[in-house]
Design a protein around this motif. Structure first.
Motif, PDB file in Angstrom:
ATOM      1  N   HIS A  94       0.829  -1.212   0.000  1.00 46.10           N
ATOM      2  CA  HIS A  94       0.000   0.000   0.000  1.00 46.10           C
ATOM      3  C   HIS A  94       0.857   1.253   0.000  1.00 46.10           C
ATOM      4  O   HIS A  94       2.079   1.195  -0.060  1.00 46.10           O
ATOM      5  CB  HIS A  94      -1.005  -0.024   1.151  1.00 46.10           C
ATOM      6  CG  HIS A  94      -0.419  -0.021   2.533  1.00 46.10           C
ATOM      7  ND1 HIS A  94      -0.027   1.119   3.179  1.00 46.10           N
ATOM      8  CD2 HIS A  94      -0.190  -1.035   3.396  1.00 46.10           C
ATOM      9  CE1 HIS A  94       0.420   0.814   4.391  1.00 46.10           C
ATOM     10  NE2 HIS A  94       0.333  -0.504   4.548  1.00 46.10           N
ATOM     11  N   THR A  95       0.189   2.393   0.067  1.00 47.13           N
ATOM     12  CA  THR A  95       0.864   3.685   0.041  1.00 47.13           C
ATOM     13  C   THR A  95       1.279   4.101   1.448  1.00 47.13           C
ATOM     14  O   THR A  95       0.737   3.623   2.437  1.00 47.13           O
ATOM     15  CB  THR A  95      -0.037   4.771  -0.566  1.00 47.13           C
ATOM     16  OG1 THR A  95      -1.194   4.925   0.253  1.00 47.13           O
ATOM     17  CG2 THR A  95      -0.445   4.432  -1.991  1.00 47.13           C
ATOM     18  N   GLY A  96       2.220   5.009   1.511  1.00 50.59           N
ATOM     19  CA  GLY A  96       2.710   5.564   2.767  1.00 50.59           C
ATOM     20  C   GLY A  96       4.075   6.176   2.531  1.00 50.59           C
ATOM     21  O   GLY A  96       4.658   6.006   1.461  1.00 50.59           O
ATOM     22  N   VAL A 108       5.175   1.425  -1.168  1.00 50.59           N
ATOM     23  CA  VAL A 108       5.783   1.653  -2.477  1.00 50.59           C
ATOM     24  C   VAL A 108       5.855   3.146  -2.755  1.00 50.59           C
ATOM     25  O   VAL A 108       5.026   3.915  -2.275  1.00 50.59           O
ATOM     26  CB  VAL A 108       5.003   0.919  -3.591  1.00 50.59           C
ATOM     27  CG1 VAL A 108       5.095  -0.592  -3.405  1.00 50.59           C
ATOM     28  CG2 VAL A 108       3.542   1.364  -3.659  1.00 50.59           C
ATOM     29  N   GLY A 109       6.871   3.562  -3.532  1.00 47.35           N
ATOM     30  CA  GLY A 109       7.026   4.966  -3.862  1.00 47.35           C
ATOM     31  C   GLY A 109       7.918   5.172  -5.071  1.00 47.35           C
ATOM     32  O   GLY A 109       8.635   4.269  -5.493  1.00 47.35           O
ATOM     33  N   ASP A 110       7.881   6.386  -5.609  1.00 47.02           N
ATOM     34  CA  ASP A 110       8.683   6.730  -6.777  1.00 47.02           C
ATOM     35  C   ASP A 110       9.942   7.512  -6.450  1.00 47.02           C
ATOM     36  O   ASP A 110      10.729   7.823  -7.335  1.00 47.02           O
ATOM     37  CB  ASP A 110       7.839   7.520  -7.785  1.00 47.02           C
ATOM     38  CG  ASP A 110       7.009   6.608  -8.663  1.00 47.02           C
ATOM     39  OD1 ASP A 110       7.316   5.409  -8.757  1.00 47.02           O
ATOM     40  OD2 ASP A 110       6.016   7.094  -9.251  1.00 47.02           O
ATOM     41  N   SER A 111      10.151   7.858  -5.182  1.00 42.61           N
ATOM     42  CA  SER A 111      11.409   8.480  -4.761  1.00 42.61           C
ATOM     43  C   SER A 111      11.745   7.934  -3.386  1.00 42.61           C
ATOM     44  O   SER A 111      10.879   7.406  -2.683  1.00 42.61           O
ATOM     45  CB  SER A 111      11.298  10.010  -4.725  1.00 42.61           C
ATOM     46  OG  SER A 111      10.361  10.425  -3.756  1.00 42.61           O
ATOM     47  N   ILE A 123       9.848   7.358   1.572  1.00 42.71           N
ATOM     48  CA  ILE A 123       9.603   7.233   0.142  1.00 42.71           C
ATOM     49  C   ILE A 123       8.527   8.247  -0.220  1.00 42.71           C
ATOM     50  O   ILE A 123       7.581   8.485   0.533  1.00 42.71           O
ATOM     51  CB  ILE A 123       9.216   5.809  -0.310  1.00 42.71           C
ATOM     52  CG1 ILE A 123       8.042   5.251   0.467  1.00 42.71           C
ATOM     53  CG2 ILE A 123      10.401   4.882  -0.244  1.00 42.71           C
ATOM     54  CD1 ILE A 123       7.584   3.900  -0.050  1.00 42.71           C
ATOM     55  N   GLY A 124       8.706   8.864  -1.375  1.00 39.12           N
ATOM     56  CA  GLY A 124       7.778   9.881  -1.837  1.00 39.12           C
ATOM     57  C   GLY A 124       7.000   9.412  -3.050  1.00 39.12           C
ATOM     58  O   GLY A 124       7.307   8.376  -3.638  1.00 39.12           O
TER      59      GLY A 124
END
Length: 155
Positions: A94-96, A108-111, A123-124
């Motif tokens: 999930h997101t966070g 999960v993140g892209d930065s 993570i951003g």
């Protein structure tokens, strides 16, 4: 579908990693990951899952599912649930942004920031990464493909 988490930095409060999709063509980078820290003895909500391979299914009940259904509408078809982890329940993808947003789950993140410097890790652009990787994983599950995730410790 085969996914792989390569953990490369486990610190006092967080573990940084990379998520890949594995195919006959090789490894395809999907996004950065963040988890809780490694512990010899599990502490509820504060320990990453053990290295190994686990199945992923869609979990269509629970608070996260209700929240994500409201947030993402028809895009969301169930939480990505990492199943049969010994001594763990309800491990999700999930997101966070920091280890405070996970209780053993995979964020999960892209930065990503260096968790040697930022102890909770960071993570951003988590929502962006989630919206990008979720459809293909959910579709594979809905098509009754076996979807697995392998956690590898290089930390």
């Amino acid at each position: 579908m085969k996914l792989e988490v390569l953990r490369f930095s486990s610190q006092e409060d967080s573990t940084s990693g990379l998520l890949f999709e594995i195919s006959e063509l090789g490894r395809k980078f999907l996004c950065y990951t963040l988890e809780d820290e490694r512990r010899a003895l599990k502490v509820r909500g504060e320990t990453r899952v053990p290295a190994g391979t686990y199945n992923i299914k869609l979990r269509k009940e629970g608070g996260f599912n209700a929240k994500y259904t409201k947030k993402y509408g028809g895009f969301h078809r169930g939480m990505l649930h990492i199943c049969d982890v010994p001594n763990f329940e309800y491990i999700l993808i999930h997101t966070g942004n920091t280890d405070e947003h996970t209780a053993g789950c995979l964020l999960v993140g892209d930065s990503q920031e260096n968790n040697v410097i930022i102890k909770d890790g960071f993570i951003g652009k988590s929502g962006n990464a989630y919206k990008r990787i979720y459809p293909a994983i959910a579709k594979a599950i809905e098509l009754n493909e076996e979807v697995t995730i392998t956690y590898i410790d290089h930390d």
